[in-house]
Design an enzyme around this catalytic site. Structure first.
Site, mmCIF file in Angstrom:
data_model
loop_
_atom_site.group_PDB
_atom_site.id
_atom_site.type_symbol
_atom_site.label_atom_id
_atom_site.label_comp_id
_atom_site.label_asym_id
_atom_site.label_seq_id
_atom_site.Cartn_x
_atom_site.Cartn_y
_atom_site.Cartn_z
ATOM 1 N N TYR A 255 -3.580 33.432 41.689
ATOM 2 C CA TYR A 255 -4.465 32.707 42.606
ATOM 3 C C TYR A 255 -5.196 33.675 43.530
ATOM 4 C CZ TYR A 255 -6.294 29.717 46.237
ATOM 5 O OH TYR A 255 -7.144 29.105 47.105
ATOM 6 N N GLY B 203 -8.873 26.459 45.804
ATOM 7 C CA GLY B 203 -8.610 25.086 46.199
ATOM 8 C C GLY B 203 -8.280 24.226 44.995
#
Length: 513
Positions: free
Chosen positions: A54, A61
């Site tokens: 990530y 998001g």
């Protein structure tokens, strides 16, 4: 020129104020540069692997499920800044933007974000040449950081968007960087996200509000003492032994401040002058240390929270000391948002009690012998009647601003970010409240000094006399026929805001708390 050195261990409130307001220069320590380089090596190693990480090789998001190939990652980081720079409304103040940029640099310098040293150097360069990105009032929900405000700052680093130059003129950021010999940055893996993901805006505003409120609480102790004196009140309620049996620290400090201001007064304790002798002063006078003291204790707690946040590295994901890169929720603004709201409540109550003392000074039925509205020729002159209206309007607005922002939450990002802090909003309304409180205290000061001067035949405390003389020298005139009052009130406001009131009194009393 004062220089602030940014290392890996965070920063102080004093340094934030020095950079934001004092335009201090910023330098990165060798330790910070080494830590950033080491963290970057970890990020580069992860970026080379096929597994998605990530912020390094994924979307953001609710779009974090998409793995992004190496050929698109520079575009990914550039795009997150461009798309998130979506603020609207008026531009916020330069000092807020400088605090925001400095605090993001503080986290980058911690070596926990994976941002390259050259990006951090560009951040410092932009601060040092006094380029200020245009940041808008609306765009932050206070979760995943102050995203839109920080994005507008990151956009400037890329040479895009608008910024204010050191001359105050807004120009394209690329032109300003070129004029100062600064190369725009090309963001690499994780860097765009790392520049956006912090509580820096709300924290910067908290730090500056704490600095302002420390001055205002001392100023309020002085004006409360002047009002007590003008109302011929008793200083016996300020005795240390009374406050020792209810040992809230702030209460004792406020009482001690008031007692020092009133030392040597010839006006206090004249209850026998009333037709119906008083046994006690009204709450707004007698309980001044209790109310201001509770606010002082609230301010102390806010300082603890700010200190913890100033020592924090707020980003997601973060590079841990053992080399792991982990997602987390440390960007959530709840700890900061709560104290921002708490301070707005305390400020509103301090303003409220000050307004009640002002109203008492102006009411002939409660002022113990003062002329109505402190007018020179009541009826022909209106005196300070409408000054109190203005003060009441400010207090009313402060009560509305005291409604907490942090109890609200509007889910965003397709319900991925389903609980937000609204800390930026809490900070913005606190800034307004602090400005209003300055004006409220200025009106009480103006009324109380006039009232003291109208007590003919009675000698005020030396500290009170010093405050009156300094206020008059600052342009706020004394008793007399009606005149254009706004300039006098503006002079009183500047006198309080710039610390003139405290300085004048401390020349007699010594340092107040």
């Amino acid at each position: 020129m004062h220089t602030v050195v940014v290392g890996t261990a965070g920063t102080t409130g004093e340094d934030v104020v020095a950079v934001a307001r004092g335009l201090a220069r910023v330098e990165l320590s060798p330790e910070a540069l080494d830590a950033m380089a080491a963290a970057r090596e970890v990020v580069d190693a992860l970026a080379a692997k096929p597994e998605p990480v990530y912020g390094v090789s994924t979307g953001f998001g609710a779009l974090a499920t998409r793995h992004i190939g190496q050929d698109l990652r520079t575009r990914l980081q550039r795009n997150i800044v461009r798309s998130h720079a979506a603020g609207m409304g008026p531009s916020v103040e330069r000092e807020v933007v400088r605090a925001l940029m400095f605090l993001r640099l503080k986290t980058v310098a911690s070596g926990r974000t994976g941002v390259r040293p050259q990006v951090a150097r560009t951040m410092a360069d932009v601060l040092n040449v006094r380029i200020t990105p245009v940041v808008h009032e609306f765009g932050s929900l206070g979760c995943s950081g102050d995203l839109a405000p920080l994005s507008h700052c990151a956009l400037t680093l890329m040479g895009e968007g608008d910024a204010e130059g050191p001359d105050g003129v807004v120009r394209p950021a690329g032109e300003l960087l070129a004029a100062h010999g600064i190369e725009p940055v090309e963001l690499r893996e994780k860097e765009g996200l790392a520049l956006l993901n912090g509580t820096d805006g709300m924290l910067g505003m908290l730090v500056m509000a704490i600095a302002d409120l420390q001055r205002l609480y001392t100023s309020a102790d002085i004006t409360a003492a002047l009002s007590l004196e003008a109302l011929l009140g008793t200083a016996k309620v300020l005795a240390p032994e009374l406050h020792a049996i209810r040992p809230h620290p702030g209460q004792g400090v406020s009482a001690a401040n008031m007692l020092r201001v009133l030392a040597g007064s010839g006006l206090t304790g004249h209850f026998q002058q009333d037709e119906a002798p008083r046994v006690q002063d009204a709450y707004s006078v007698r309980c001044a240390p209790q109310v201001a003291g509770a606010g002082r204790d609230t301010l102390e707690y806010a300082g603890v929270v700010a200190g913890r946040e100033l020592a924090s590295a707020v980003d997601n994901p973060v590079v841990l000391p053992d080399g792991r890169v982990e997602s987390n929720g440390n960007f959530h603004g709840a700890p900061v948002a709560y104290v921002l709201d708490f301070l707005a409540i305390a400020a509103a109550d301090l303003a409220s009690i000050a307004e009640r003392r002002t109203d008492r000074l102006l009411d002939k039925n409660r002022s113990h012998g003062l002329p109505p509205f402190l007018a020179d020729d009541p009826g022909v002159d209106s005196g300070l009647m409408i000054a109190q209206y203005t003060q009441a309007a400010l207090v009313s607005e402060m009560k509305r601003l005291a409604v907490p922002a942090s109890v609200d939450s509007i889910p965003s990002s397709a319900m991925q970010e389903d609980h937000v802090s609204m800390g930026w909003s809490a900070a913005r309304k606190l800034r307004t409240a602090v400005g209003h409180l300055t004006q409220v205290i200025a009106v009480e000061l103006y009324a109380a000094t006039r009232a003291v001067e109208l007590r003919e035949g009675l000698t005020p405390a030396p500290a009170s006399r010093a405050a009156i003389d300094a206020l008059r020298a600052a342009g706020a005139q004394g008793p007399g026929p009606d005149r254009f009052l706004a300039p006098d009130l503006a002079a009183a406001e500047a006198f309080v805001h710039e610390g003139g009131l405290i300085a004048a009194v401390e020349r007699v009393t010594g340092p107040l708390a």
